[in-house]
Structure formats: structure tokens, C-alpha cells
Design a protein around this motif. Structure first.
Motif, mmCIF file in Angstrom:
data_model
loop_
_atom_site.group_PDB
_atom_site.id
_atom_site.type_symbol
_atom_site.label_atom_id
_atom_site.label_comp_id
_atom_site.label_asym_id
_atom_site.label_seq_id
_atom_site.Cartn_x
_atom_site.Cartn_y
_atom_site.Cartn_z
ATOM 1 N N ASP A 22 0.859 -1.178 0.000
ATOM 2 C CA ASP A 22 0.000 0.000 0.000
ATOM 3 C C ASP A 22 0.897 1.231 0.000
ATOM 4 O O ASP A 22 1.639 1.478 0.959
ATOM 5 C CB ASP A 22 -0.884 -0.015 1.252
ATOM 6 C CG ASP A 22 -1.883 1.144 1.273
ATOM 7 O OD1 ASP A 22 -1.735 2.076 0.467
ATOM 8 O OD2 ASP A 22 -2.806 1.107 2.110
ATOM 9 N N ARG A 67 -10.007 -1.922 -2.455
ATOM 10 C CA ARG A 67 -8.604 -2.190 -2.173
ATOM 11 C C ARG A 67 -8.167 -3.506 -2.793
ATOM 12 O O ARG A 67 -7.084 -3.611 -3.379
ATOM 13 C CB ARG A 67 -8.358 -2.213 -0.658
ATOM 14 C CG ARG A 67 -8.403 -0.851 0.004
ATOM 15 C CD ARG A 67 -8.131 -0.945 1.497
ATOM 16 N NE ARG A 67 -8.212 0.361 2.137
ATOM 17 C CZ ARG A 67 -7.222 1.234 2.198
ATOM 18 N NH1 ARG A 67 -6.047 0.927 1.653
ATOM 19 N NH2 ARG A 67 -7.373 2.399 2.796
ATOM 20 N N LEU A 99 -6.338 5.789 -3.008
ATOM 21 C CA LEU A 99 -5.897 4.419 -2.770
ATOM 22 C C LEU A 99 -4.905 4.057 -3.862
ATOM 23 O O LEU A 99 -5.197 4.216 -5.047
ATOM 24 C CB LEU A 99 -7.077 3.441 -2.794
ATOM 25 C CG LEU A 99 -8.135 3.616 -1.712
ATOM 26 C CD1 LEU A 99 -9.218 2.554 -1.869
ATOM 27 C CD2 LEU A 99 -7.517 3.566 -0.330
#
Length: 263
Positions: free
Chosen positions: A122, A182, A142
Motif C-alpha cells: 500500500d 482495495r 488508494l
């Protein structure tokens, strides 16, 4: 004695010797039936088509087999290898992941290659790296980065590719929807990394039928270490839990009419 070598790359073919030009296609078929282009208004009614091959040898074989043949219509077709570049037809886009996989399976077999995820991270808030995009108070960025390794065990060769996927979403979205998003971004980053690794590969078909592998290395490319801090290992992720309804939609190129002829 020179050995003829046919070089296969995991990208949209650009070479003239991998493209055949077909014309004198009768106007009896609709464009919904066969993907063709209409003749210019100054010419008689009819269609023409450009067909791209990964293999120059297969393109030449197809040209010889189809020229002056009727095939799907009542009059003979004219088929030639391309001699002039049509810039509107060519694209620098890489192959889709499924086409990379199909091409690898065709020439190397299902057990001739494998992939693994080296890192999946991430990177949404990596401010120090200067990769955070500006968002308002109602949205959040994101962003995931992935390094994938592509291995050819029979040839004892491997290479790595990098992929990044990102999307700005609303802060007020449902938590479960954010979790699914995600997961989708992780999968997209992984797929892009595998495609990037395939782009470095050259499959060489020798005149005797044997297959060799070469890797195109970029001396300026720097990949992070495998034990980078903050890494998410792929075996911690269950992709099936995060599949969106549209995650399996293939990003095909409608003009890419690739034909694999049997050897």
C-alpha cells in the motif's frame, strides 16, 4: 550455416512481416459478422482487413495459404504481407494479461513458466516519495504497488516487473465497498506487474523447432529489495474475496485479429 530464428515478443506486433493485408472482400457481410474496414468512397464497394501475427513465419504461412482463395466468399481474396505502415492501426500498448498467458502457453506449454508476487504494498500515503496526489476532504487516494517475478524453469531464467494501480474514492463510501476496492486495486497492480515482466521476454523459435528464451534487461531499472518494510505477502490475500463484478472484464483491443496457425 545460418539458423533461421523467429522472434516472438509479448507486445502488439508492429513489423510488416507480421501483418498481412487482405482485400477484395465482398460487401455481402456486415461489419458485425467480420471485423473489416470499408473501402474508400472512391473505390468500388467492399472491405479490406489487416491481420496481425505474433510470428513472422506464421504470417508468411497464412499469406501463402489464403492468397487467391475464396474461403468465406464466392470470389478469390487477395492477401499480401504488409508493405506500408498505417499509423492509425499501430499501437504501443502492451498485450493484455490473458493474451500474455495464452502466448506463453502456446510456445512454452502450461508448465513452461510461472509467476510469483515478490512484494505487494500500500503506497497510498508515501508522502516522502512524492507520490501522494492532492485530494479534497471528501475523497481519499488508494494506491498499490506490486513487484512480480516471472520464471522459466526449463531455461533457468527469470525477470521482474513493476505495476501500480490507483483510484480516488469518496470518504463516505461503505467500509465493505472500500475493502473490495482495495482488493481490486491489489489485483490490478499484480496483473500490471506480470504484464511488465512479460514485456522483457523474447521467445526465439529456432529453425529446428527448439525454443530459447532471452530477457531484455534495463540497466537503469532499480527494483526494491524483497524484504522491503511494510510489504504485504500475496499468500495473505484471498483474491476471490475481493473480486468486483467488473474485475474480469478483459481490456482487449478490438482491432487485434491475431491468428495462431497449427505447426
Amino acid at each position: 550455416m545460418d539458423i533461421e530464428v523467429d522472434i516472438i515478443e509479448f507486445k502488439v506486433p508492429l513489423e510488416n512481416n507480421k501483418t498481412i493485408f487482405v482485400w477484395d472482400i465482398q460487401p455481402s457481410f456486415s461489419e458485425a459478422y467480420i471485423y473489416v474496414c470499408p473501402n474508400a468512397t472512391v473505390a468500388e464497394p467492399g472491405f479490406y482487413a489487416l491481420v496481425k501475427f505474433y510470428s513472422s513465419a506464421q504470417a508468411s504461412k497464412a499469406q501463402r495459404a489464403t492468397d487467391k482463395q475464396c474461403l468465406f466468399q464466392s470470389s478469390p481474396l487477395k492477401v499480401r504481407l504488409s508493405t506500408k505502415q498505417n499509423l492509425s492501426f499501430y499501437s504501443s500498448k502492451p498485450l493484455s494479461l490473458s493474451k500474455c498467458q495464452n502466448l506463453a502457453n502456446h510456445y512454452l506449454g502450461f508448465g513452461g513458466w510461472s509467476t510469483r508476487i515478490v512484494t505487494l504494498k500500500d503506497i497510498s500515503n508515501c508522502v516522502d516519495a512524492g507520490c501522494q496526489e492532492e485530494t479534497d476532504d471528501q475523497s481519499v487516494l488508494l494506491k498499490y504497488g506490486c513487484i512480480a517475478e516471472l520464471t522459466f524453469p526449463q531455461h533457468r531464467m527469470s525477470c521482474q516487473g513493476v505495476g501500480v494501480a490507483e483510484e480516488i474514492i469518496d470518504n463516505d463510501r461503505d467500509p465493505e465497498e472500500k475493502l473490495r476496492k482495495r482488493g481490486t486495486l491489489m489485483k490490478r497492480a499484480k496483473d500490471k506487474a506480470v504484464v511488465a515482466a512479460f514485456e522483457k521476454v523474447l521467445v526465439m523459435i529456432l529453425g529446428n523447432g527448439k525454443v530459447a528464451i532471452e530477457i531484455k534487461y534495463d540497466p537503469d531499472e532499480i527494483l526494491p529489495e524483497e524484504n522491503s518494510e511494510g510489504v504485504i505477502k500475496v499468500n495473505d490475500i484471498s483474491w476471490n474475496e475481493f473480486e468486483d463484478a467488473d474485475s474480469n472484464i478483459e481490456e482487449d483491443f478490438p482491432w487485434e485479429l491475431t491468428v495462431d496457425l497449427p505447426h
